[in-house]
Write a protein that holds these residues in place. Sequence first.
Motif, PDB file in Angstrom:
ATOM      1  N   ILE A  51     -39.900  46.566  -1.298  1.00 42.39           N
ATOM      2  CA  ILE A  51     -40.067  46.373  -2.825  1.00 42.39           C
ATOM      3  C   ILE A  51     -41.020  45.213  -2.813  1.00 42.39           C
ATOM      4  O   ILE A  51     -40.976  44.262  -1.989  1.00 42.39           O
ATOM      5  N   THR A  52     -42.196  45.308  -3.530  1.00 42.12           N
ATOM      6  CA  THR A  52     -43.300  44.370  -3.434  1.00 42.12           C
ATOM      7  C   THR A  52     -43.243  43.920  -4.821  1.00 42.12           C
ATOM      8  O   THR A  52     -43.571  44.348  -5.983  1.00 42.12           O
ATOM      9  N   HIS A  53     -43.028  42.251  -5.059  1.00 41.21           N
ATOM     10  CA  HIS A  53     -43.393  41.782  -6.533  1.00 41.21           C
ATOM     11  C   HIS A  53     -45.055  41.303  -6.085  1.00 41.21           C
ATOM     12  O   HIS A  53     -45.481  40.755  -5.215  1.00 41.21           O
ATOM     13  N   ASP A  54     -45.565  41.749  -7.321  1.00 42.30           N
ATOM     14  CA  ASP A  54     -47.083  41.380  -7.485  1.00 42.30           C
ATOM     15  C   ASP A  54     -47.446  39.868  -7.449  1.00 42.30           C
ATOM     16  O   ASP A  54     -48.286  39.541  -6.903  1.00 42.30           O
ATOM     17  N   THR A  55     -46.325  39.189  -8.128  1.00 37.27           N
ATOM     18  CA  THR A  55     -46.351  37.653  -7.857  1.00 37.27           C
ATOM     19  C   THR A  55     -45.155  37.177  -7.498  1.00 37.27           C
ATOM     20  O   THR A  55     -44.126  37.822  -7.445  1.00 37.27           O
ATOM     21  N   ASN A  56     -45.355  35.844  -6.986  1.00 35.35           N
ATOM     22  CA  ASN A  56     -44.057  35.281  -6.369  1.00 35.35           C
ATOM     23  C   ASN A  56     -43.090  34.894  -7.732  1.00 35.35           C
ATOM     24  O   ASN A  56     -43.436  34.108  -8.634  1.00 35.35           O
ATOM     25  N   LEU A  57     -42.039  35.418  -7.730  1.00 36.06           N
ATOM     26  CA  LEU A  57     -40.953  35.563  -8.839  1.00 36.06           C
ATOM     27  C   LEU A  57     -39.924  34.312  -8.433  1.00 36.06           C
ATOM     28  O   LEU A  57     -39.243  34.026  -9.385  1.00 36.06           O
ATOM     29  N   GLY A  58     -39.768  34.335  -7.043  1.00 34.61           N
ATOM     30  CA  GLY A  58     -38.746  33.344  -6.634  1.00 34.61           C
ATOM     31  C   GLY A  58     -37.687  33.982  -5.781  1.00 34.61           C
ATOM     32  O   GLY A  58     -37.417  35.230  -5.857  1.00 34.61           O
ATOM     33  N   TYR A  59     -37.040  33.160  -4.893  1.00 33.77           N
ATOM     34  CA  TYR A  59     -36.184  33.560  -4.146  1.00 33.77           C
ATOM     35  C   TYR A  59     -34.854  34.285  -4.566  1.00 33.77           C
ATOM     36  O   TYR A  59     -34.359  35.282  -4.249  1.00 33.77           O
ATOM     37  N   GLY A  60     -34.178  33.665  -5.730  1.00 35.61           N
ATOM     38  CA  GLY A  60     -33.309  34.464  -6.617  1.00 35.61           C
ATOM     39  C   GLY A  60     -33.832  35.890  -7.038  1.00 35.61           C
ATOM     40  O   GLY A  60     -32.874  36.964  -7.200  1.00 35.61           O
ATOM     41  N   ALA A  61     -34.964  36.072  -7.660  1.00 30.52           N
ATOM     42  CA  ALA A  61     -35.708  37.127  -8.086  1.00 30.52           C
ATOM     43  C   ALA A  61     -35.568  38.279  -6.622  1.00 30.52           C
ATOM     44  O   ALA A  61     -35.460  39.448  -7.017  1.00 30.52           O
ATOM     45  N   THR A 144     -18.786  25.045   3.412  1.00 31.00           N
ATOM     46  CA  THR A 144     -19.559  24.044   4.106  1.00 31.00           C
ATOM     47  C   THR A 144     -20.952  23.995   4.047  1.00 31.00           C
ATOM     48  O   THR A 144     -21.628  23.197   4.407  1.00 31.00           O
ATOM     49  N   ASP A 145     -21.489  25.280   3.593  1.00 32.38           N
ATOM     50  CA  ASP A 145     -23.115  25.499   3.563  1.00 32.38           C
ATOM     51  C   ASP A 145     -23.191  26.331   2.177  1.00 32.38           C
ATOM     52  O   ASP A 145     -23.489  27.655   2.541  1.00 32.38           O
ATOM     53  N   ALA A 146     -23.496  25.692   1.209  1.00 34.24           N
ATOM     54  CA  ALA A 146     -23.737  26.589  -0.013  1.00 34.24           C
ATOM     55  C   ALA A 146     -25.067  27.334  -0.107  1.00 34.24           C
ATOM     56  O   ALA A 146     -25.202  28.144  -0.889  1.00 34.24           O
ATOM     57  N   PHE A 147     -25.880  27.024   0.750  1.00 39.56           N
ATOM     58  CA  PHE A 147     -27.259  27.499   0.709  1.00 39.56           C
ATOM     59  C   PHE A 147     -27.455  28.347   1.680  1.00 39.56           C
ATOM     60  O   PHE A 147     -28.830  28.708   1.789  1.00 39.56           O
ATOM     61  N   LEU A 161     -21.150  40.385 -11.011  1.00 39.32           N
ATOM     62  CA  LEU A 161     -21.890  39.194 -11.486  1.00 39.32           C
ATOM     63  C   LEU A 161     -23.223  39.591 -12.421  1.00 39.32           C
ATOM     64  O   LEU A 161     -23.297  40.746 -12.478  1.00 39.32           O
ATOM     65  N   HIS A 162     -23.595  38.612 -13.035  1.00 37.34           N
ATOM     66  CA  HIS A 162     -24.625  38.849 -13.970  1.00 37.34           C
ATOM     67  C   HIS A 162     -25.747  37.644 -13.681  1.00 37.34           C
ATOM     68  O   HIS A 162     -25.641  36.879 -14.444  1.00 37.34           O
ATOM     69  N   LEU A 163     -26.164  37.841 -12.581  1.00 38.15           N
ATOM     70  CA  LEU A 163     -27.243  36.964 -12.048  1.00 38.15           C
ATOM     71  C   LEU A 163     -28.668  36.811 -12.757  1.00 38.15           C
ATOM     72  O   LEU A 163     -28.959  37.715 -12.943  1.00 38.15           O
ATOM     73  N   THR A 164     -29.209  35.821 -13.299  1.00 33.22           N
ATOM     74  CA  THR A 164     -30.406  35.729 -13.991  1.00 33.22           C
ATOM     75  C   THR A 164     -31.232  34.798 -13.464  1.00 33.22           C
ATOM     76  O   THR A 164     -32.388  34.700 -13.622  1.00 33.22           O
ATOM     77  N   GLU A 165     -31.044  33.764 -12.380  1.00 34.83           N
ATOM     78  CA  GLU A 165     -31.771  32.652 -11.844  1.00 34.83           C
ATOM     79  C   GLU A 165     -32.726  33.232 -10.907  1.00 34.83           C
ATOM     80  O   GLU A 165     -32.253  34.211  -9.838  1.00 34.83           O
ATOM     81  N   ASN A 166     -33.922  32.858 -11.135  1.00 31.37           N
ATOM     82  CA  ASN A 166     -35.093  33.383 -10.198  1.00 31.37           C
ATOM     83  C   ASN A 166     -35.365  32.720  -9.230  1.00 31.37           C
ATOM     84  O   ASN A 166     -35.677  33.243  -7.961  1.00 31.37           O
ATOM     85  N   GLY A 167     -35.049  31.517  -9.100  1.00 32.46           N
ATOM     86  CA  GLY A 167     -35.384  30.292  -7.972  1.00 32.46           C
ATOM     87  C   GLY A 167     -34.277  30.167  -6.996  1.00 32.46           C
ATOM     88  O   GLY A 167     -33.279  30.813  -6.998  1.00 32.46           O
ATOM     89  N   TYR A 168     -34.541  29.035  -6.196  1.00 33.58           N
ATOM     90  CA  TYR A 168     -33.547  28.661  -5.306  1.00 33.58           C
ATOM     91  C   TYR A 168     -32.086  28.348  -5.783  1.00 33.58           C
ATOM     92  O   TYR A 168     -31.167  28.095  -4.992  1.00 33.58           O
ATOM     93  N   ALA A 169     -32.090  28.145  -6.985  1.00 35.27           N
ATOM     94  CA  ALA A 169     -30.630  27.746  -7.555  1.00 35.27           C
ATOM     95  C   ALA A 169     -29.768  29.024  -7.859  1.00 35.27           C
ATOM     96  O   ALA A 169     -28.669  28.839  -8.194  1.00 35.27           O
ATOM     97  N   MET A 170     -30.331  30.167  -7.607  1.00 33.40           N
ATOM     98  CA  MET A 170     -29.250  31.268  -7.692  1.00 33.40           C
ATOM     99  C   MET A 170     -28.048  31.336  -6.918  1.00 33.40           C
ATOM    100  O   MET A 170     -27.136  31.765  -7.272  1.00 33.40           O
ATOM    101  N   PRO A 171     -28.055  30.642  -5.767  1.00 33.09           N
ATOM    102  CA  PRO A 171     -26.804  30.607  -5.073  1.00 33.09           C
ATOM    103  C   PRO A 171     -25.919  29.779  -5.929  1.00 33.09           C
ATOM    104  O   PRO A 171     -24.531  30.058  -5.770  1.00 33.09           O
TER     105      PRO A 171
END
Length: 188
Positions: A51-61, A144-147, A161-171
């Motif tokens: 899957i290719t995102h045309d632009t950087n949408l973020g880790y969560g995305a 011990t390691d949330a990330f 789950l209904h995840l919406t966060e696109n960035g590194y806060a998704m975890p």
Amino acid sequence: LTALPVYNEVKYVEQVLQEVRRYSQDILVVDDGSQDGTSELLAQQPDLERITHDTNLGYGAALRSAFEFAMGRRYDGIITIDCDGQHEPQRIPEFITAGQTGPIVSGSRYMQQFSGDSRPPSERRRINELVTAELNRRLGLHLTDAFCGFKAYRVEALRELHLTENGYAMPLELWVQAACRGIVIEER
């Protein structure tokens, strides 16, 4: 399914994929808008889904794209592994086995030290420890390691789950929702 979110990982992706192939037949790479040659390298890989995102949408995305792919293709489970070389693909079978009964199995870089492990930068580890401790306190978890990006998920748990966060806060969003829904989390 083993899914790898990637963004500008041309230095690591080929070697990581070579190792992942030893332990997983179904591989998905989510290229999150790489601009360093990663996309071109992945285009030459015939034995994986992409899957290719045309632009950087973020880790969560990128992870959400992988989850949607797994749900749409009727997989029972999905393993996620980062492509920066810090995770150990040889542990994929262990995560597959654990994921057959546990809704979410999360890796930990801090529970056990393995030979050859490099220590994470002390500042990053300290921030992770503080955030993980606060999550544990507020949500009644025992992480011990949330990330850590190395995880196994039952697809049926992801559907809750209904995840919406696109960035590194998704975890963080994932942990809150999993705890609120009573989804069992195991850490390895």
